[in-house]
Design an enzyme around this catalytic site. Sequence first.
Site, PDB file in Angstrom:
ATOM      1  N   HIS A  72       0.844  -1.206   0.000  1.00 58.38           N
ATOM      2  CA  HIS A  72       0.000   0.000   0.000  1.00 58.38           C
ATOM      3  C   HIS A  72       0.875   1.249   0.000  1.00 58.38           C
ATOM      4  O   HIS A  72       1.849   1.323   0.731  1.00 58.38           O
ATOM      5  CB  HIS A  72      -0.912   0.005   1.234  1.00 58.38           C
ATOM      6  CG  HIS A  72      -2.150  -0.817   1.039  1.00 58.38           C
ATOM      7  ND1 HIS A  72      -3.364  -0.488   1.578  1.00 58.38           N
ATOM      8  CD2 HIS A  72      -2.353  -1.947   0.322  1.00 58.38           C
ATOM      9  CE1 HIS A  72      -4.266  -1.388   1.203  1.00 58.38           C
ATOM     10  NE2 HIS A  72      -3.676  -2.283   0.464  1.00 58.38           N
ATOM     11  N   TYR A 201      -9.247   5.902   7.331  1.00 56.34           N
ATOM     12  CA  TYR A 201      -9.361   6.313   8.731  1.00 56.34           C
ATOM     13  C   TYR A 201     -10.361   7.474   8.750  1.00 56.34           C
ATOM     14  O   TYR A 201     -10.048   8.555   8.244  1.00 56.34           O
ATOM     15  CB  TYR A 201      -8.019   6.804   9.275  1.00 56.34           C
ATOM     16  CG  TYR A 201      -6.966   5.724   9.437  1.00 56.34           C
ATOM     17  CD1 TYR A 201      -6.232   5.253   8.348  1.00 56.34           C
ATOM     18  CD2 TYR A 201      -6.694   5.177  10.693  1.00 56.34           C
ATOM     19  CE1 TYR A 201      -5.262   4.261   8.509  1.00 56.34           C
ATOM     20  CE2 TYR A 201      -5.723   4.186  10.863  1.00 56.34           C
ATOM     21  CZ  TYR A 201      -5.021   3.737   9.771  1.00 56.34           C
ATOM     22  OH  TYR A 201      -4.065   2.757   9.924  1.00 56.34           O
ATOM     23  N   PRO A 292      -4.368   0.730  18.855  1.00 56.10           N
ATOM     24  CA  PRO A 292      -4.073   0.229  17.506  1.00 56.10           C
ATOM     25  C   PRO A 292      -4.113   1.266  16.385  1.00 56.10           C
ATOM     26  O   PRO A 292      -3.648   0.963  15.274  1.00 56.10           O
ATOM     27  CB  PRO A 292      -5.149  -0.845  17.280  1.00 56.10           C
ATOM     28  CG  PRO A 292      -6.236  -0.532  18.231  1.00 56.10           C
ATOM     29  CD  PRO A 292      -5.614   0.157  19.393  1.00 56.10           C
ATOM     30  N   LYS A 296       1.005   0.295  15.209  1.00 51.57           N
ATOM     31  CA  LYS A 296       2.416   0.254  15.606  1.00 51.57           C
ATOM     32  C   LYS A 296       2.836  -0.931  16.474  1.00 51.57           C
ATOM     33  O   LYS A 296       4.032  -1.173  16.652  1.00 51.57           O
ATOM     34  CB  LYS A 296       2.757   1.552  16.373  1.00 51.57           C
ATOM     35  CG  LYS A 296       2.794   2.765  15.490  1.00 51.57           C
ATOM     36  CD  LYS A 296       3.943   2.682  14.519  1.00 51.57           C
ATOM     37  CE  LYS A 296       3.679   3.477  13.280  1.00 51.57           C
ATOM     38  NZ  LYS A 296       4.553   3.187  12.176  1.00 51.57           N
ATOM     39  N   TYR A 382       3.949   6.876  10.206  1.00 54.26           N
ATOM     40  CA  TYR A 382       3.128   5.721   9.853  1.00 54.26           C
ATOM     41  C   TYR A 382       3.981   4.629   9.204  1.00 54.26           C
ATOM     42  O   TYR A 382       3.878   3.451   9.527  1.00 54.26           O
ATOM     43  CB  TYR A 382       2.027   6.172   8.892  1.00 54.26           C
ATOM     44  CG  TYR A 382       0.910   5.172   8.677  1.00 54.26           C
ATOM     45  CD1 TYR A 382      -0.239   5.199   9.466  1.00 54.26           C
ATOM     46  CD2 TYR A 382       0.988   4.207   7.687  1.00 54.26           C
ATOM     47  CE1 TYR A 382      -1.274   4.300   9.265  1.00 54.26           C
ATOM     48  CE2 TYR A 382      -0.032   3.298   7.474  1.00 54.26           C
ATOM     49  CZ  TYR A 382      -1.163   3.352   8.266  1.00 54.26           C
ATOM     50  OH  TYR A 382      -2.181   2.450   8.067  1.00 54.26           O
TER      51      TYR A 382
HETATM   52  P1  FAD Z   1       1.754 -11.234  21.873  1.00 54.35           P
HETATM   53  O1  FAD Z   1       1.280 -11.321  20.487  1.00 54.35           O
HETATM   54  O2  FAD Z   1       0.791 -10.894  22.948  1.00 54.35           O
HETATM   55  O3  FAD Z   1       2.440 -12.624  22.212  1.00 54.35           O
HETATM   56  C1  FAD Z   1       2.790 -12.992  23.534  1.00 54.35           C
HETATM   57  C2  FAD Z   1       2.737 -14.504  23.645  1.00 54.35           C
HETATM   58  O4  FAD Z   1       3.115 -14.884  24.968  1.00 54.35           O
HETATM   59  C3  FAD Z   1       1.329 -15.030  23.407  1.00 54.35           C
HETATM   60  O5  FAD Z   1       1.357 -16.058  22.450  1.00 54.35           O
HETATM   61  C4  FAD Z   1       0.899 -15.489  24.785  1.00 54.35           C
HETATM   62  O6  FAD Z   1      -0.007 -16.580  24.710  1.00 54.35           O
HETATM   63  C5  FAD Z   1       2.233 -15.899  25.401  1.00 54.35           C
HETATM   64  N1  FAD Z   1       2.227 -15.946  26.873  1.00 54.35           N
HETATM   65  C6  FAD Z   1       1.536 -15.165  27.736  1.00 54.35           C
HETATM   66  N2  FAD Z   1       1.726 -15.590  29.004  1.00 54.35           N
HETATM   67  C7  FAD Z   1       2.583 -16.638  28.925  1.00 54.35           C
HETATM   68  C8  FAD Z   1       3.138 -17.503  29.891  1.00 54.35           C
HETATM   69  N3  FAD Z   1       2.839 -17.424  31.197  1.00 54.35           N
HETATM   70  N4  FAD Z   1       3.974 -18.478  29.476  1.00 54.35           N
HETATM   71  C9  FAD Z   1       4.265 -18.635  28.157  1.00 54.35           C
HETATM   72  N5  FAD Z   1       3.745 -17.855  27.192  1.00 54.35           N
HETATM   73  C10 FAD Z   1       2.920 -16.862  27.578  1.00 54.35           C
HETATM   74  N6  FAD Z   1       0.093  -3.927  15.616  1.00 54.35           N
HETATM   75  C11 FAD Z   1       0.581  -3.452  14.434  1.00 54.35           C
HETATM   76  O7  FAD Z   1       1.799  -3.285  14.308  1.00 54.35           O
HETATM   77  N7  FAD Z   1      -0.217  -3.199  13.350  1.00 54.35           N
HETATM   78  C12 FAD Z   1      -1.543  -3.363  13.433  1.00 54.35           C
HETATM   79  O8  FAD Z   1      -2.231  -3.182  12.422  1.00 54.35           O
HETATM   80  C13 FAD Z   1      -2.102  -3.806  14.672  1.00 54.35           C
HETATM   81  N8  FAD Z   1      -3.418  -4.003  14.779  1.00 54.35           N
HETATM   82  C14 FAD Z   1      -3.894  -4.582  15.914  1.00 54.35           C
HETATM   83  C15 FAD Z   1      -5.228  -4.847  15.943  1.00 54.35           C
HETATM   84  C16 FAD Z   1      -5.765  -5.454  17.072  1.00 54.35           C
HETATM   85  C17 FAD Z   1      -7.220  -5.730  17.049  1.00 54.35           C
HETATM   86  C18 FAD Z   1      -4.935  -5.794  18.183  1.00 54.35           C
HETATM   87  C19 FAD Z   1      -5.507  -6.463  19.415  1.00 54.35           C
HETATM   88  C20 FAD Z   1      -3.581  -5.529  18.141  1.00 54.35           C
HETATM   89  C21 FAD Z   1      -3.058  -4.924  17.018  1.00 54.35           C
HETATM   90  N9  FAD Z   1      -1.718  -4.667  16.931  1.00 54.35           N
HETATM   91  C22 FAD Z   1      -1.231  -4.114  15.765  1.00 54.35           C
HETATM   92  C23 FAD Z   1      -0.799  -5.017  18.026  1.00 54.35           C
HETATM   93  C24 FAD Z   1      -0.074  -6.349  17.814  1.00 54.35           C
HETATM   94  O9  FAD Z   1      -0.997  -7.383  17.568  1.00 54.35           O
HETATM   95  C25 FAD Z   1       0.786  -6.689  19.040  1.00 54.35           C
HETATM   96  O10 FAD Z   1       1.591  -5.589  19.314  1.00 54.35           O
HETATM   97  C26 FAD Z   1       1.652  -7.937  18.827  1.00 54.35           C
HETATM   98  O11 FAD Z   1       0.866  -9.095  18.890  1.00 54.35           O
HETATM   99  C27 FAD Z   1       2.758  -8.030  19.858  1.00 54.35           C
HETATM  100  O12 FAD Z   1       3.447  -9.251  19.735  1.00 54.35           O
HETATM  101  P2  FAD Z   1       4.138  -9.925  20.990  1.00 54.35           P
HETATM  102  O13 FAD Z   1       4.702 -11.206  20.491  1.00 54.35           O
HETATM  103  O14 FAD Z   1       5.012  -8.959  21.667  1.00 54.35           O
HETATM  104  O15 FAD Z   1       2.931 -10.201  22.010  1.00 54.35           O
HETATM  105  C1  DHB Z   2      -5.182  -2.660  10.955  1.00 52.74           C
HETATM  106  C2  DHB Z   2      -5.278  -2.264  12.259  1.00 52.74           C
HETATM  107  C3  DHB Z   2      -4.866  -1.005  12.587  1.00 52.74           C
HETATM  108  O1  DHB Z   2      -4.911  -0.588  13.846  1.00 52.74           O
HETATM  109  C4  DHB Z   2      -4.395  -0.120  11.638  1.00 52.74           C
HETATM  110  O2  DHB Z   2      -4.041   1.138  11.991  1.00 52.74           O
HETATM  111  C5  DHB Z   2      -4.279  -0.529  10.350  1.00 52.74           C
HETATM  112  C6  DHB Z   2      -4.679  -1.814  10.003  1.00 52.74           C
HETATM  113  C7  DHB Z   2      -5.642  -4.014  10.573  1.00 52.74           C
HETATM  114  O3  DHB Z   2      -6.022  -4.789  11.464  1.00 52.74           O
HETATM  115  O4  DHB Z   2      -5.646  -4.319   9.391  1.00 52.74           O
END
Ligand code: FAD
Ligand code: DHB
Length: 386
Positions: A72, A201, A292, A296, A382
């Site tokens: 994009h 947005y 979100p 980021k 962004y």
């Molecule tokens: P997590 O994905 O939370 O992974 C942590 C892992 O640790 C999990 O698998 C969990 O089960 C495990 N865990 C927890 N406790 C324990 C334990 N006691 N023992 C062993 N394992 C454990 N980010 C973006 O960059 N772009 C986006 O567009 C975006 N959109 C989003 C939309 C939504 C709806 C949401 C909810 C989040 C969004 N995010 C976005 C954020 C992004 O999903 C998170 O920042 C990302 O998942 C972080 O990854 P992580 O591995 O640090 O944490």
């Molecule tokens: C998505 C989520 C976001 O928060 C964003 O800024 C852009 C895309 C997504 O889930 O696709």
Amino acid sequence: MKTQVAIIGAGPSGLMLNRYLAKHGIESVVIEDRSREYVESRIRAGLLEAQTVDLLEEIGVGDRLHKEGLEHHGIYLQLGAEKVHLDFADLIGYSVWVYGQTEVQKDLDAACDKAGQQIHYEVTDVALHGVDSESPSVTFTDKDGNPQRIDCAVIAGCDGFWGPSRKAMPGADVGSFERVYPYSWLGVMAKVAPSTDELIYARHEDGFAMHSMRSEQVSRLYLQVDPDDDIANWSDDRIWDALAKRMATSGWELKIGEITEKGILPMRSFVSGKLQHGRLFLVGDAGHIVPPTGAKGLNSAANDVRFLGQGLVEFFKKNDASLLNRFEERAKETVWRVTHFSWWMTSMLHTSKNEFDNQLQISQLKHVMRNRALQVNLAENYVGIR
Ligand code: FAD
Ligand code: DHB
């Protein structure tokens, strides 16, 4: 078990770090409290910065992304019925990729399988020990109920906001910051072709709405709702009506399809006081959370992985801890930039119960929609160029 790095959490942070270290010949053991199926199907992020794509390529998981992901070159910003396109290619010469976190996760899992990297899923009773010492350890109970211990040199806490690692870090709470926002997002996944070429947005007087996508056949859409709202109050028809109303512009039509998933997500900003202590390091959501709106979260997790990975390579390969000791300082610079950007996008685009705030936000959004310098600023943040 004995290894160099014990990784707690097999989400994107944990597995990106595992692959980064493996590429540099450093051993790690990964434990995860959920099942592989659960982690792979958890619907979350969808937008990858150019630098995240670079990291995924570097660790050998960029092929499917380039085949199936959607590149994009901008976004639409909308205020009421007025819509402008911000062309990132023209503004700053960079692009972003739409590719679901579920797919990134599957690609990482497949790369681990291919390399023979075992991941211990469905573990319980995870506890961290000796993080101040040079030989820390992690204990847990495995899927079959057997007690286990990992002896290691370093623990990487990649276990998200609710995991045990931050709680095990002495003094992490001191200097932590948290803001819980007075609104939530209702997110839906729908089997319908996107009604837009780029993400929308939109700020509408009824609240924020966003149109994202996962592929040519699947749309991802979000609506601002009250934090105490219940998903049971939102029938599919009500969701489509609200999305169509909030994103309406003359001549534009929202395509409607089957909603396959829906849920309400709270929104918070959080930065842990500490990201490192002794031999324990916090990566991704374990150390910081953003709302979100600026997309980021996953991208700043990738940024942490790069910094910690580089520090660990110097530490294990050259016996030099200087870069590792600067992990928190390096990571936090980006963490605070994305914290500010996500807060700014969130506050500008969501309606407030305070009318003074609403007027300030509308003024700010109009200014961005008309002023190229502000658009360059938005685009740089962004896209994540640093
Ligand atoms: P997590 O994905 O939370 O992974 C942590 C892992 O640790 C999990 O698998 C969990 O089960 C495990 N865990 C927890 N406790 C324990 C334990 N006691 N023992 C062993 N394992 C454990 N980010 C973006 O960059 N772009 C986006 O567009 C975006 N959109 C989003 C939309 C939504 C709806 C949401 C909810 C989040 C969004 N995010 C976005 C954020 C992004 O999903 C998170 O920042 C990302 O998942 C972080 O990854 P992580 O591995 O640090 O944490
Ligand atoms: C998505 C989520 C976001 O928060 C964003 O800024 C852009 C895309 C997504 O889930 O696709």
